[in-house]
Scaffold this active site. Sequence first.
Site, PDB file in Angstrom:
ATOM      1  N   GLY A 150       0.779   3.771  -2.346  1.00  0.00           N
ATOM      2  CA  GLY A 150      -0.052   4.950  -2.593  1.00  0.00           C
ATOM      3  C   GLY A 150       0.538   5.931  -3.594  1.00  0.00           C
ATOM      4  O   GLY A 150       0.336   7.139  -3.477  1.00  0.00           O
TER       5      GLY A 150
ATOM      6  N   ASN B  81      -2.088  -5.422 -13.123  1.00  0.00           N
ATOM      7  CA  ASN B  81      -1.621  -4.730 -11.932  1.00  0.00           C
ATOM      8  C   ASN B  81      -1.914  -5.643 -10.740  1.00  0.00           C
ATOM      9  O   ASN B  81      -2.372  -6.774 -10.915  1.00  0.00           O
ATOM     10  CB  ASN B  81      -2.337  -3.375 -11.793  1.00  0.00           C
ATOM     11  CG  ASN B  81      -1.496  -2.357 -11.025  1.00  0.00           C
ATOM     12  OD1 ASN B  81      -0.853  -2.696 -10.033  1.00  0.00           O
ATOM     13  ND2 ASN B  81      -1.499  -1.115 -11.476  1.00  0.00           N
ATOM     14  N   THR B  82      -1.653  -5.177  -9.544  1.00  0.00           N
ATOM     15  CA  THR B  82      -1.814  -6.040  -8.365  1.00  0.00           C
ATOM     16  C   THR B  82      -3.280  -6.412  -8.141  1.00  0.00           C
ATOM     17  O   THR B  82      -4.199  -5.711  -8.558  1.00  0.00           O
ATOM     18  CB  THR B  82      -1.291  -5.344  -7.099  1.00  0.00           C
ATOM     19  OG1 THR B  82      -1.878  -4.050  -7.015  1.00  0.00           O
ATOM     20  CG2 THR B  82       0.218  -5.228  -7.141  1.00  0.00           C
TER      21      THR B  82
ATOM     22  N   CYS C  18      -3.953   1.450 -10.269  1.00  0.00           N
ATOM     23  CA  CYS C  18      -3.375   1.358  -8.928  1.00  0.00           C
ATOM     24  C   CYS C  18      -4.503   1.206  -7.905  1.00  0.00           C
ATOM     25  O   CYS C  18      -5.402   2.036  -7.857  1.00  0.00           O
ATOM     26  CB  CYS C  18      -2.550   2.592  -8.593  1.00  0.00           C
ATOM     27  SG  CYS C  18      -1.886   2.492  -6.919  1.00  0.00           S
TER      28      CYS C  18
ATOM     29  N   ASN D  50      -1.075   4.138 -16.173  1.00  0.00           N
ATOM     30  CA  ASN D  50      -1.471   3.324 -15.019  1.00  0.00           C
ATOM     31  C   ASN D  50      -2.904   3.680 -14.644  1.00  0.00           C
ATOM     32  O   ASN D  50      -3.153   4.672 -13.969  1.00  0.00           O
ATOM     33  CB  ASN D  50      -0.497   3.588 -13.864  1.00  0.00           C
ATOM     34  CG  ASN D  50      -0.842   2.796 -12.619  1.00  0.00           C
ATOM     35  OD1 ASN D  50      -1.811   2.022 -12.603  1.00  0.00           O
ATOM     36  ND2 ASN D  50      -0.064   2.974 -11.566  1.00  0.00           N
TER      37      ASN D  50
ATOM     38  N   SER E 224       0.863  -1.179   0.000  1.00  0.00           N
ATOM     39  CA  SER E 224       0.000   0.000   0.000  1.00  0.00           C
ATOM     40  C   SER E 224       0.895   1.222   0.000  1.00  0.00           C
ATOM     41  O   SER E 224       0.998   1.944   0.988  1.00  0.00           O
ATOM     42  CB  SER E 224      -0.913  -0.019   1.243  1.00  0.00           C
ATOM     43  OG  SER E 224      -1.721   1.140   1.272  1.00  0.00           O
TER      44      SER E 224
ATOM     45  N   LYS F 234      -1.999  -0.020 -18.618  1.00  0.00           N
ATOM     46  CA  LYS F 234      -1.917  -1.057 -17.579  1.00  0.00           C
ATOM     47  C   LYS F 234      -3.262  -1.179 -16.899  1.00  0.00           C
ATOM     48  O   LYS F 234      -3.774  -0.205 -16.325  1.00  0.00           O
ATOM     49  CB  LYS F 234      -0.832  -0.718 -16.558  1.00  0.00           C
ATOM     50  CG  LYS F 234      -0.557  -1.882 -15.591  1.00  0.00           C
ATOM     51  CD  LYS F 234       0.731  -1.659 -14.823  1.00  0.00           C
ATOM     52  CE  LYS F 234       1.028  -2.798 -13.867  1.00  0.00           C
ATOM     53  NZ  LYS F 234       2.301  -2.590 -13.140  1.00  0.00           N
TER      54      LYS F 234
END
Lengths: 297, 274
Positions: free
Chosen positions: A74, A195-196, A132, A129, A72, A168
Amino acid sequence: MKPRDISVRIGPEVFQNPVFIASGICGYGDEFESLVDMRRLGAIVTKTITLRPRAGNPPPRIHELPTGALNSIGLENVGFDAYLEEKLPALREKGVPAVVSIAAESAAEFETIADRLGEREGFKGVEINLSCPNVNEEALDHGRNPAFVEKITRVVKDRLPSKAVLVKITPNVTDIGAVARAAEAGGADGISAINTVLGVDFDLDTGRPIFYRGSGGYSGPGILPIALQKVWEVARAVSIAVVGIGGISSVDDARKFFIAGASAVQVGTAFWQDPELPERIVDAFADHPEWMRKGPY
Amino acid sequence: MTAPRLAATAVPGRFEAPLVERVDLSGRYFLMVLGRPLGFPEPSPGAFVHILPPPSGRFFLRRPLSILDCDERSISLVIVEKGPGTRALRRLSIGESLDLIGPLGTSFPPLPGRRILAIAGGVGLAPLYFYGKRRAAGACSGYRLLYGARTRDDLFLDRFEWSCDNAGFATDDGSHGFAGNVVEMAKREIEGGEYDAVFSCGPGPMLRAAADLARSAGLPHYVSLENRMGCGMGACRSCVVPTIGVNGEARETVCRDGPVFDADRLAWDKLPDV
């Protein structure tokens, strides 16, 4: 023996090989230079930059799990001005092939960033991105909304016609193909996936989430089958390049992404444990260019 | 004015280091002596190594461990068993190798001509003990190390060569040395003795008390912090702490901008206790 060609074309750009380091893993490229020769890689994707510097999330920011880690962070970053003044020129001077990861809070900010990047040289592409999981701003998680993805992709691609524009995307959706198709419709040259994975863990002493924001992004070997599944879905949904990311910790893991339909791969958190891994994958693929063929053998 | 940044003194590499000796100290504490790999750069006191606990594939993140001692043949580490990773390190067999990256991070600076009072708690002993051993190199003109623990058993008195000018001990239960908190002991020494600087390494509340003490005595203070880390190289920003930069509030990494900081550089009011 003559080195074999394992270059890969993504839109207007050719990368010398299909092995990248994922965004957020190797910072702005200089931090790991005593351990890794980044010039040997296809590209490094630098830490996501926003127009203004971001402080990131309160600690703790990382939490180890049996098959990976939750983070995390950020989107803490130095901001676009410092990136253009210090980070990008340093990469250019060293000859490190770079992809600039960008995020923004609005379409107007994406316009500003893309306009200013368009005046610069020293990078091969951008990675938008849109995925996130660790920020609050709505726009930053609009990556779930195909109409927004298409709009932002077009804003960026129109301003950077001669660069590879990757988008992404997040795995935290029901139909990842729809989001990928939206990016393709907006003019993307490639899809970076994934992404995660959104995850949470709790502290048994307090009964609260480990992280201040609650959920975090899960990465590491544990997400490999999820990433392969999503890349497989994306590769069937679009005709542009797919860059496979998620859980790669060996040459064999990287090979599987090509079978799933990827044209290139990015090494993520496993890099911290094994900084030579990306170069090992490059060497292995140089010995076996046939591994770059997409789909089943 | 912003306190200056410290700089790392070594260029880190990745190495395999075999376990040569393991000593159970007391309770959760143990000592590991690793064979020094060929080419391992000279570490300065305060530097750490980032170790991947065995076996391969079982753990995902490396563990940062401050160097206790290093000579031509070996690297010593003092470790407290906290969870599965440090437990795995404790179970490593003699001769087995560890994957490590280092030496990493900043170190306690040489202060020629200065008399230093060093305050250590728990595994915070490592960098300050190392500094004391390196005192022969003329890093300072006087070095007194105060080490605090719960009881006499946790002081490892018979294990270490207390080769500093002198060392003082504090125990919570009064079983050896000063009865009470090590920072209390330091306060009395600063009032009575003559010191020019304070070093500290240990648990968060101890560091905060040491910072208050150094500030009120008007002494420069260098402090070594601990934090959860991802990459260990300054890239991932997992281990940042709040600092005071030229433009006001900043964040710096414990792994690369630290672990040793000029205490005036840290934003203590925003710093969570580690």
